[in-house]
Motif scaffolding. Structure first.
Motif, PDB file in Angstrom:
ATOM      1  N   SER A   1      61.136  43.315  52.213  1.00 13.70           N
ATOM      2  CA  SER A   1      61.786  44.236  53.146  1.00 13.70           C
ATOM      3  C   SER A   1      61.261  44.075  54.559  1.00 13.70           C
ATOM      4  O   SER A   1      62.021  44.151  55.538  1.00 13.70           O
ATOM      5  CB  SER A   1      61.594  45.684  52.676  1.00 13.70           C
ATOM      6  N   ALA A   2      59.975  43.852  54.683  1.00 13.32           N
ATOM      7  CA  ALA A   2      59.398  43.696  56.020  1.00 13.32           C
ATOM      8  C   ALA A   2      59.969  42.465  56.720  1.00 13.32           C
ATOM      9  O   ALA A   2      60.220  42.486  57.934  1.00 13.32           O
ATOM     10  CB  ALA A   2      57.881  43.592  55.921  1.00 13.32           C
ATOM     11  N   ALA A   3      60.189  41.392  55.947  1.00 10.05           N
ATOM     12  CA  ALA A   3      60.779  40.186  56.529  1.00 10.05           C
ATOM     13  C   ALA A   3      62.203  40.461  56.999  1.00 10.05           C
ATOM     14  O   ALA A   3      62.611  40.018  58.078  1.00 10.05           O
ATOM     15  CB  ALA A   3      60.763  39.049  55.513  1.00 10.05           C
ATOM     16  N   GLY A   4      62.971  41.206  56.185  1.00 11.29           N
ATOM     17  CA  GLY A   4      64.326  41.555  56.583  1.00 11.29           C
ATOM     18  C   GLY A   4      64.355  42.329  57.879  1.00 11.29           C
ATOM     19  O   GLY A   4      65.164  42.072  58.774  1.00 11.29           O
ATOM     20  N   LYS A   5      63.444  43.285  58.008  1.00 14.90           N
ATOM     21  CA  LYS A   5      63.372  44.087  59.245  1.00 14.90           C
ATOM     22  C   LYS A   5      63.028  43.195  60.431  1.00 14.90           C
ATOM     23  O   LYS A   5      63.638  43.303  61.503  1.00 14.90           O
ATOM     24  CB  LYS A   5      62.332  45.189  59.100  1.00 14.90           C
ATOM     25  N   ARG A   6      62.086  42.290  60.233  1.00 13.13           N
ATOM     26  CA  ARG A   6      61.662  41.435  61.343  1.00 13.13           C
ATOM     27  C   ARG A   6      62.788  40.504  61.788  1.00 13.13           C
ATOM     28  O   ARG A   6      62.989  40.283  62.979  1.00 13.13           O
ATOM     29  CB  ARG A   6      60.432  40.623  60.945  1.00 13.13           C
ATOM     30  N   HIS A   7      63.532  39.975  60.833  1.00 10.48           N
ATOM     31  CA  HIS A   7      64.666  39.124  61.198  1.00 10.48           C
ATOM     32  C   HIS A   7      65.664  39.890  62.058  1.00 10.48           C
ATOM     33  O   HIS A   7      66.152  39.384  63.075  1.00 10.48           O
ATOM     34  CB  HIS A   7      65.366  38.594  59.940  1.00 10.48           C
ATOM     35  N   PHE A   8      65.987  41.104  61.656  1.00  6.35           N
ATOM     36  CA  PHE A   8      66.970  41.885  62.411  1.00  6.35           C
ATOM     37  C   PHE A   8      66.425  42.344  63.757  1.00  6.35           C
ATOM     38  O   PHE A   8      67.185  42.522  64.709  1.00  6.35           O
ATOM     39  CB  PHE A   8      67.464  43.076  61.574  1.00  6.35           C
TER      40      PHE A   8
ATOM     41  N   ALA B   1      68.850  35.803  50.847  1.00  6.84           N
ATOM     42  CA  ALA B   1      67.905  36.775  50.298  1.00  6.84           C
ATOM     43  C   ALA B   1      66.621  36.779  51.126  1.00  6.84           C
ATOM     44  O   ALA B   1      66.077  35.721  51.463  1.00  6.84           O
ATOM     45  CB  ALA B   1      67.598  36.435  48.842  1.00  6.84           C
ATOM     46  N   PHE B   2      66.128  37.973  51.443  1.00  6.89           N
ATOM     47  CA  PHE B   2      64.881  38.114  52.186  1.00  6.89           C
ATOM     48  C   PHE B   2      63.687  38.001  51.240  1.00  6.89           C
ATOM     49  O   PHE B   2      63.760  38.396  50.074  1.00  6.89           O
ATOM     50  CB  PHE B   2      64.828  39.463  52.912  1.00  6.89           C
TER      51      PHE B   2
ATOM     52  N   VAL C   1      69.659  34.877  57.749  1.00  9.49           N
ATOM     53  CA  VAL C   1      70.039  36.264  57.540  1.00  9.49           C
ATOM     54  C   VAL C   1      71.456  36.382  56.988  1.00  9.49           C
ATOM     55  O   VAL C   1      71.691  36.911  55.900  1.00  9.49           O
ATOM     56  CB  VAL C   1      69.923  37.065  58.859  1.00  9.49           C
ATOM     57  N   TYR C   2      72.421  35.875  57.761  1.00 10.97           N
ATOM     58  CA  TYR C   2      73.834  36.072  57.461  1.00 10.97           C
ATOM     59  C   TYR C   2      74.578  34.957  58.166  1.00 10.97           C
ATOM     60  O   TYR C   2      74.223  34.557  59.279  1.00 10.97           O
ATOM     61  CB  TYR C   2      74.271  37.449  57.966  1.00 10.97           C
TER      62      TYR C   2
ATOM     63  N   THR D   1      62.828  27.695  47.873  1.00  6.44           N
ATOM     64  CA  THR D   1      63.712  28.591  48.606  1.00  6.44           C
ATOM     65  C   THR D   1      64.511  27.800  49.621  1.00  6.44           C
ATOM     66  O   THR D   1      64.154  26.670  49.965  1.00  6.44           O
ATOM     67  CB  THR D   1      62.899  29.669  49.353  1.00  6.44           C
ATOM     68  N   PRO D   2      65.646  28.341  50.115  1.00  5.25           N
ATOM     69  CA  PRO D   2      66.414  27.645  51.150  1.00  5.25           C
ATOM     70  C   PRO D   2      65.573  27.373  52.390  1.00  5.25           C
ATOM     71  O   PRO D   2      64.474  27.913  52.545  1.00  5.25           O
ATOM     72  CB  PRO D   2      67.552  28.637  51.450  1.00  5.25           C
ATOM     73  N   ARG D   3      66.105  26.560  53.267  1.00  7.87           N
ATOM     74  CA  ARG D   3      65.385  26.090  54.448  1.00  7.87           C
ATOM     75  C   ARG D   3      64.958  27.243  55.352  1.00  7.87           C
ATOM     76  O   ARG D   3      65.739  27.779  56.125  1.00  7.87           O
ATOM     77  CB  ARG D   3      66.279  25.116  55.225  1.00  7.87           C
TER      78      ARG D   3
END
Length: 439
Positions: free
Chosen positions: A64-71, A60-61, A86-87, A12-14
């Motif tokens: 879903s839980a990881a995406g929420k935590r990042h935001f 890509a997360f 994230v972006y 996966t990416p860094r």
């Protein structure tokens, strides 16, 4: 080549970079060593020795839980900031590696990269200033910085007070006391003490230690940071965070980029000072793009070598210019005549740099003759590149500064700003000699 049966899962990416090894057997590794790999693990990018350029807008997360935590981190609902990618308006692999490495040079906890030096400065000021606040700054500043403070921030009820770069502790105290009273009258605070040292283009030095002592005595050190533009000497010849500054600012376009082929900026300091700026950058954008970040990573590998050579060249060229009959004076840190400026240099600087002001005998006409006669040096603005550059600030970079202000700051029509490159020094001396003959 492997066939399908031998294929392995693509890393996966860094997200979990190589541990940040900074010591070996108790020896602290030098920045020049760390620039070769700090913050990057080839195993996460198919074994590529150098980090690839990550040209992507989104990441890509894992779930879903990881995406929420990042935001939660990005929006401030959870302290600590983003824990992953994230972006690309917020972060990216190239930018994060670059920022890790930039922080090393100044001994900073954190760093942020921007699309230009002025983007770094303006986003930082906007992050700290509110209506009614006062900015205290040294003078002169880079013309675009001074213009932003005086002409743009003033539209939003933010005022400023300045002091001369070489001001004494007593003079700085008086300015900060005045600023504190002015802020109280306006219902605001002293939002920032902003310095530029050496000043552009005069090379006047600011006593950062005196500014810190004054700030600590008169203002709240927890709410009024000291920021300093270290572009002329950093990151090799000056480390302002060691002398009391809280935030160090760079136009990475200059020495750090060093090849006149990119535009970028940065700030560095303690995380508590970076977090408000990072939050505003997340909203406004202005982060360095991946390609520029990658090029800066390349440049950081040789910045020490380039600056050392340029500094040695400048010393030789200035030794030639010092007593030339058509030279009225030199604003070179290796030939300081003022005792107070020499004291500041001895305490704050690790080298004289390679950018200086040359005062041609005469006025604008003589300065133009000198500039137009050069054969090796390029007539162009900017500084810190591999090539020697020369320009006339009063007629070019500082043209927008009012004439009275230029006179007050010593930016005269015969001042030529020189940035020495890494060419052969004797060739440069020959070029300067024949150009002065044309005056």
């Amino acid at each position: 080549m492997t066939d399908a049966t031998d294929a392995v899962e693509t890393p996966t990416p860094r997200r979990n970079p190589k541990p940040k090894v900074k010591t070996i057997n108790g020896r602290e590794l030098k920045p020049s060593t760390l620039m070769m790999g700090h913050g990057y693990d080839p195993a996460l990018s198919e074994g590529s020795l150098k980090a690839p350029i990550f040209l992507t807008s989104t990441f890509a997360f894992e779930n879903s839980a990881a995406g929420k935590r990042h935001f939660e981190g990005i929006t401030g609902k959870r302290p600590g900031g983003a824990e992953g990618l994230v972006y690309s308006r917020f972060n990216g692999p190239n930018q994060e590696i670059l920022e890790d490495r930039l922080a090393i040079w100044d001994g900073a906890e954190d760093a942020l990269s921007f699309s230009s030096g002025m983007t770094a400065i303006t986003v930082m000021l906007l992050a700290y200033c509110n209506a009614g606040d006062v900015i205290v700054h040294s003078g002169p500043l880079y013309a675009a910085t001074e213009g932003f403070v005086a002409k743009v921030l003033s539209k939003f009820g933010i005022t400023y007070i300045d002091f001369a770069a070489g001001a004494t502790r007593a003079e700085i105290d008086a300015v900060l006391e005045k600023a504190k009273a002015q802020a109280a009258d306006q219902g605001g605070k002293v939002a920032m003490v902003y310095l530029e040292s050496p000043a552009n283009p005069t090379n006047a030095l600011v006593d950062v230690e005196a500014v810190k002592a004054s700030r600590d005595a008169i203002l709240d050190a927890e709410t009024t940071p000291i920021a300093i533009d270290n572009t002329f000497l950093g990151p090799l010849w000056s480390r302002p965070l060691d002398h009391g500054a809280d935030i160090v600012v760079y136009s990475l376009t200059k020495y750090v980029g060093g090849h006149s082929d990119l535009v970028a900026g940065s700030i560095a300091g303690a995380k508590k000072w970076m977090d408000p700026v990072r939050a505003l950058r997340n909203t406004m954008g202005g982060i360095a793009d991946p390609n520029t970040a990658w090029m800066l990573m390349r440049s950081l590998e040789t910045v020490e070598l380039r600056m050392q050579r340029a500094g040695e060249n400048a010393a030789k060229v200035c030794a030639f210019l010092k007593d030339h009959p058509k030279v009225e004076g030199l604003g070179y840190l290796g030939f300081i005549e003022d005792p107070r400026q020499q004291d500041i240099y001895d305490r704050h600087c690790l080298g004289a740099g390679s950018t200086f002001s040359l005062f041609v005998k005469g006025g604008e006409e003589e300065a133009f003759r000198f500039l137009d006669a050069m054969k090796i040096a390029k007539l162009a603005v900017s500084l810190g590149g591999t090539e020697t550059l020369a320009s006339c600030p009063a007629a070019m970079t500082h043209l927008s500064v009012p004439d009275e202000r230029k006179a007050q700051l010593g930016i005269t029509p015969n001042l030529v700003r020189i940035s020495i490159g890494i060419e052969d020094p004797d060739d440069l001396i020959a070029d300067f000699g024949q150009a002065l003959d044309a005056v």
